[in-house]
Design an enzyme around this catalytic site. Structure first.
Site, mmCIF file in Angstrom:
data_model
loop_
_atom_site.group_PDB
_atom_site.id
_atom_site.type_symbol
_atom_site.label_atom_id
_atom_site.label_comp_id
_atom_site.label_asym_id
_atom_site.label_seq_id
_atom_site.Cartn_x
_atom_site.Cartn_y
_atom_site.Cartn_z
ATOM 1 C CB SER A 136 -0.887 -0.017 1.251
ATOM 2 O OG SER A 136 -1.579 1.202 1.379
ATOM 3 C CE LYS A 162 -4.689 0.138 0.508
ATOM 4 N NZ LYS A 162 -5.309 -0.668 1.569
ATOM 5 C CE LYS A 164 -3.841 4.034 2.163
ATOM 6 N NZ LYS A 164 -5.043 3.516 2.834
ATOM 7 C CG ASP A 189 -7.656 2.507 0.636
ATOM 8 O OD1 ASP A 189 -8.805 2.978 0.760
ATOM 9 O OD2 ASP A 189 -7.028 1.994 1.600
ATOM 10 C CD GLU A 214 -8.784 -0.698 0.941
ATOM 11 O OE1 GLU A 214 -7.815 -0.900 0.181
ATOM 12 O OE2 GLU A 214 -8.690 -0.787 2.177
ATOM 13 C CG ASP A 239 -10.417 -0.561 5.197
ATOM 14 O OD1 ASP A 239 -10.690 -0.976 6.328
ATOM 15 O OD2 ASP A 239 -9.324 -0.003 4.950
ATOM 16 N N GLY A 291 -4.006 -3.936 6.194
ATOM 17 C CA GLY A 291 -2.915 -3.649 7.127
ATOM 18 C C GLY A 291 -3.178 -2.364 7.874
HETATM 19 O O1 OSB Z 1 -6.998 2.053 4.574
HETATM 20 O O2 OSB Z 1 -5.970 0.228 4.427
HETATM 21 C C1 OSB Z 1 -6.046 1.373 4.871
HETATM 22 C C2 OSB Z 1 -2.863 2.328 6.767
HETATM 23 C C3 OSB Z 1 -3.411 2.978 7.848
HETATM 24 C C4 OSB Z 1 -4.777 3.107 7.942
HETATM 25 C C5 OSB Z 1 -5.606 2.610 6.945
HETATM 26 C C6 OSB Z 1 -5.062 1.936 5.857
HETATM 27 C C7 OSB Z 1 -3.669 1.820 5.764
HETATM 28 C C8 OSB Z 1 -2.974 1.203 4.632
HETATM 29 C C9 OSB Z 1 -1.585 0.659 4.863
HETATM 30 O O3 OSB Z 1 -3.440 1.172 3.515
HETATM 31 C C10 OSB Z 1 -1.580 -0.797 5.138
HETATM 32 C C11 OSB Z 1 -0.237 -1.286 5.604
HETATM 33 O O4 OSB Z 1 0.722 -1.199 4.839
HETATM 34 O O5 OSB Z 1 -0.154 -1.745 6.757
HETATM 35 MG MG MG Z 2 -8.228 0.955 3.312
#
Ligand code: OSB
Ligand code: MG
Length: 368
Positions: A136, A162, A164, A189, A214, A239, A291
């Site tokens: 991510s 992924k 953001k 996401d 997402e 999520d 995560g």
């Molecule tokens: O939306 O999945 C999410 C990190 C912090 C809060 C929300 C999210 C995330 C990530 C990172 O997308 C996931 C990771 O690398 O642990």
């Molecule tokens: Mg998410």
């Protein structure tokens, strides 16, 4: 099994990089680590995924500490438990606070699997010996920064990227990514950054052949997501909106999503994660493990959960070294060619490194 003693630690670890989402940036990861000792002196470990501030959900590190200290630990101490599924019954009179509940439930699952002499993965019913993982990537200053980061992770072998997104950092950025990486498994996401008013922007993403988008809409919504899913071809993945089996059942019934991201903390623990997994499997809804920038303890729990059969899409559980100079378990979680090899030792399968844990500990309290 009976829990005779619980120790809470407030840890602070520094991420190797600032992580930016549509709701903000942070680099210090404050969290609670929980150690539960049974009557034989064995230790089980759990990690709270709540953040320092309530931007992902209403829970915070401090609300988790309060719930654990004042309600959850007293409810569980000295109770006879034959299976971790019973923990949710013990907590049935305590509403929500899922991340707090999950912290101690995870430690019970660790103890239970140690007692049975099996890995946490096989105690959960998982069969895979290795799991596929993706990564991510937070919002960057420029699109070319993002492209360089993606290139690095593609070379490392991660199975899906992924990205953001937020208003102003979406269609144009994804177009550049697709241009440079036409075949990479890709998703976006939004962490709830859009509303149905943005439907044209969200529709425009259809052109990039994304595996999913997402949580585009509000964190407490499943109605508008159903309307959106009708209007776009990219599968919607939920999520933030899914906190329980019941939430998942209703979202599936409404057609709010085609995919669900399961985060153990968000749904209140491994037992509930498994129930959601089974429900999704019976409805042919793929799941993957999200995560929360976990330390090695939470990461180990994610690895174990991902061995269940319907985790058919790569999760966000990247290598320890992606996040931390030094993780708090040995060995650290490593990724080779996009796979994590699942440990087969009893329990979580990684050893908590007490010296390193102490070095990150700001506060510590034992309850018995
Ligand atoms: O939306 O999945 C999410 C990190 C912090 C809060 C929300 C999210 C995330 C990530 C990172 O997308 C996931 C990771 O690398 O642990
Ligand atoms: Mg998410």
């Amino acid at each position: 099994m009976r829990i005779k003693e619980v120790t809470l630690r407030h840890l602070q670890m520094k991420l190797k990089f600032p992580f930016t989402t549509s709701f903000g940036t942070f680099q210090d990861r404050d969290f609670i680590l929980l150690e539960a000792k049974d009557e034989n002196g064995n230790s089980g470990w759990g990690e709270s995924v709540a953040f320092h501030s309530p931007w992902y959900s209403e829970e915070t590190m401090k609300t988790n500490w309060h719930m654990l200290e004042d309600y959850l630990i007293p409810a569980l101490l000295n109770q006879e438990i034959t299976h971790p599924d019973e923990v949710s019954e013990v907590f049935s009179n305590i509403r929500k606070n899922n991340m707090a509940k999950s912290t101690i439930e995870g430690a019970v699952w660790d103890l239970y699997s140690q007692e049975k002499g099996v890995s946490l993965a096989s105690a959960l019913g998982g069969k895979k010996s290795k799991i596929e993982v993706g990564i991510s990537i937070g919002i960057q200053d420029t699109a070319s920064d993002l492209l360089r980061i993606i290139e690095k992770h593609v070379q490392e072998g991660y199975k899906r990227m992924k990205v953001k997104i937020k208003p102003g950092w979406d269609v144009d950025v994804m177009r550049e990514v697709r241009k440079e990486f036409p075949d990479v498994p890709l998703m976006a996401d939004a962490n709830s950054a859009y509303t149905l008013e943005d439907i044209d922007t969200l529709k425009a993403l259809d052109e990039f052949d994304l595996m999913m988008i997402e949580q585009p809409l509000a964190s407490d919504d499943i109605i508008d997501h159903a309307k959106l899913q009708e209007a776009i071809s990219t599968p919607v993945c939920l999520d933030e909106s899914i906190h329980s089996y019941e939430d998942a059942r209703k979202a599936i019934e409404l057609g709010s999503c085609g995919i669900i991201n399961i985060k153990i903390g968000r749904v209140g623990g491994l037992s509930e994660s498994k129930r959601i997994h089974d429900l999704c499997e019976s409805h042919h809804i793929p799941v993957w493990c999200g995560g929360m920038l976990e330390s090695g303890i939470g990461r180990a729990h994610n690895v174990a959960l991902t061995t269940l059969s319907n985790f058919i899409m790569p999760g966000d559980t990247a290598a320890s070294s992606r996040y931390w100079e030094k993780d708090i378990i040995t060995p650290e979680v490593t990724v080779e060619d996009g796979y994590i090899t699942v440990p087969d030792k009893p329990g979580i399968g990684y050893e908590p490194d007490l010296e390193t844990i102490e070095s990150f500990t700001i506060e510590k309290k034992t309850y018995k």
